[in-house]
Design an enzyme around this catalytic site. Structure first.
Site, PDB file in Angstrom:
ATOM      1  CG  ASP A  45      12.624  10.330   7.794  1.00 27.67           C
ATOM      2  OD1 ASP A  45      12.402  11.554   7.514  1.00 27.67           O
ATOM      3  OD2 ASP A  45      12.136   9.224   7.126  1.00 27.67           O
ATOM      4  CB  ALA A 101      10.793  -0.464   4.255  1.00 25.82           C
ATOM      5  CE  LYS A 139       9.704   0.973   7.166  1.00 26.30           C
ATOM      6  NZ  LYS A 139      10.605   2.001   8.432  1.00 26.30           N
ATOM      7  CB  ILE A 160      -0.991   0.363   1.738  1.00 28.18           C
ATOM      8  CG1 ILE A 160       0.170   0.206   2.831  1.00 28.18           C
ATOM      9  CG2 ILE A 160      -1.552  -1.072   1.284  1.00 28.18           C
ATOM     10  CD1 ILE A 160      -1.207   0.273   3.784  1.00 28.18           C
ATOM     11  CB  ALA A 161       3.002   3.153   1.267  1.00 27.14           C
TER      12      ALA A 161
END
Length: 509
Positions: free
Chosen positions: A290, A138, A155, A132-133
């Protein structure tokens, strides 16, 4: 040899930008002078055929960055939060680097889960979606635990990512050494130390066991923060290259139109992002390192949810107090106090003039007040700060690099939500609260109590400790080992070659 390999890597960087058409666009968007644009194009054109082709379906700059590898992608992610530096159009293009990169295959993902967790995906999860991303290091799958039925996010590191990142970091390290050699004045900024610090941070991001541990600590620190949430990690479904966390539904913080459609106020969210970051850094000394839009979502009830804890920052209590005093000095326009704090902390050599330094800081700080953020050129402001620090002999503090970088990123995120946000006004209540609780009489009493406790523990050994320290002070230092004349000649020859390479690379980078 590392040198020739890395010279080739840096040359190929410029060639890749030229081949994709990104060189011209980037230089124009960043408003580089026509003369420098022409010089860069002339230097890059002969090497154009050596560039990496990349995905022609992507926009030119994104095409070049993704072709070059994960470290370059990380840099692009950071710059996507700085429309004031790279321009609004380029910032929008770079934003797709945050979580819209091409994924790797389901076959590879399932193979990594089996290798890391010891059981196939079908046994561990009753549902396991396509990616999905997908980001630089990763990708994430939506899944459901087979044993509890809880919805989770899984992940998984990209195959071969560790080797690819080390190759990029090796080139960056070489470039830092080259800069120090070609421009000796840059050594005060310690470029090599900066890259070493960045490398240590990245190493932590490439081990998802460390990220799961960081997420658990961050969850504990922030679970009572109003308007903020951290998904709880599932340690029994996590390993070195796989991590499982609770799933939280939300709107990406970078999608302003969707936020408004969902009934959220982007201006309020922008201020909250700034205040949350400062609160975590000052109160806990442990912050998300981040915090770009790709790692933040907003739930239906308005909470900001943070993801991706591979890069976490940590600063000790003394540094937090120094940082808070500097911020408060700028907020109150007390530039003399800001200058004094820099001297007291050892950030500026004591042989410099504190009054002159305070005057220089005033020239930096005054333009900020009374102006909307969109009127301030951060590029110009940072350039002037560089001149000031160079003049006063300040050295780069590697322990503060992540804090400084994250502050820039968070301000960029807040500005994307509210272009008129004034970070100083938003920061004031957070900084005042920290100073009131940590620099007042109660804090002094707490420090004295702690000191007394330590002295009580080591009091009987104090004479031995002092004696050992004094002996170390008076012992003669060992004679330095002088290089042979042949080695000196070799170093001169290599240095000359590096200078020539540096002149050529300046046009490319």
């Amino acid at each position: 040899m590392r040198g020739p390999h890395n010279i080739w890597r840096l040359i190929r960087t410029g060639a890749t930008f030229e081949r994709s058409g990104a060189m011209k666009l980037a230089l124009e968007e960043m408003q580089v002078t026509p003369r420098l644009q022409l010089a860069a194009r002339i230097m890059g054109w002969p090497f154009k055929a050596l560039g990496i082709k990349g995905d022609a379906n992507l926009p030119p700059i994104t095409q070049a960055i993704t072709a070059l590898g994960p470290a370059y992608i990380k840099f692009g992610q950071i710059m996507s939060t700085r429309p004031d530096v790279v321009g609004a159009e380029l910032a929008d293009e770079l934003r797709m680097l945050q979580d819209k990169l091409p994924p790797f295959s389901m076959r590879e993902a399932k193979a990594q889960v089996l290798a890391e967790l010891g059981s196939p995906v079908e046994v561990l999860f009753s549902e396991f979606s396509e990616p999905i991303a997908a980001a630089s290091i990763a990708q994430v799958h939506r899944a459901r635990r087979a044993d509890t039925g809880e919805e989770v996010a899984v992940k998984i590191l990209r195959p071969g990512i560790e080797r690819a990142f080390r190759k990029d970091l090796d080139a960056f390290d070489f470039a830092a050494a080259l800069i120090e050699f070609v421009a000796p004045a840059s050594r005060r900024l310690r470029p090599s130390d900066v890259i070493a610090h960045f490398e240590s941070v990245v190493e932590g991001e490439l081990d998802l066991r460390l990220e799961a541990s960081a997420a658990l600590e961050f969850f504990a620190n922030t679970q009572h923060d109003k308007g903020f949430a951290v998904p709880r990690p599932h340690l029994d479904r996590s390993a070195r290259r796989v991590m499982t966390m609770g799933w939280v539904e939300g709107v990406p913080l970078g999608d302003v139109a969707a936020l408004r459609a969902a009934g959220h106020d982007p201006m309020v969210l922008g201020e909250r992002v700034l205040q949350l970051f400062l609160s975590h850094a000052l109160r806990d000394g442990y912050f998300h390192g981040d915090m770009h839009q790709g790692n933040l979502k907003v739930t239906a009830n308005g909470d900001i949810v943070a993801y991706d804890f591979g890069i976490m920052g940590q600063i000790d209590e003394y540094t937090r107090r120094v940082y808070a005093e500097i911020l408060m000095g700028f907020i109150q326009k007390d530039y003399r106090r800001v200058a004094e704090v820099h001297f007291e902390a050892g950030y500026v050599p004591r042989d410099r003039n504190v009054v002159d330094f305070a005057r220089a800081l005033r020239a930096v700080g005054e333009p900020i007040f009374g102006m909307d953020a969109e009127q301030i050129s951060m590029a110009r402001l940072l350039a002037y700060l560089f001149e000031v620090t160079e003049r006063f002999g300040m050295q780069t503090r590697t322990e503060l690099l992540l804090l400084q970088r994250t502050m820039v990123v968070v301000e960029g995120v807040a500005r994307s939500l509210n272009p008129s946000v004034n970070m100083w006004h938003v920061a004031q209540p957070v900084v005042e609260t920290y100073i009131r609780e940590n620099l007042g009489p109660r804090a002094a009493l707490r420090d004295l109590t702690r000191t007394a406790r330590v002295l009580g523990r080591f009091g009987t050994r104090m004479p031995e400790i002092v004696e050992a320290a004094l002996l170390r002070q008076i012992e003669p230092a060992p004679e330095p080992i002088r290089p042979s004349r042949w080695r000196e000649l070799a170093l001169v020859a290599v240095g000359g070659a590096l200078v020539a390479a540096g002149v050529a690379l300046a046009g490319l980078l």
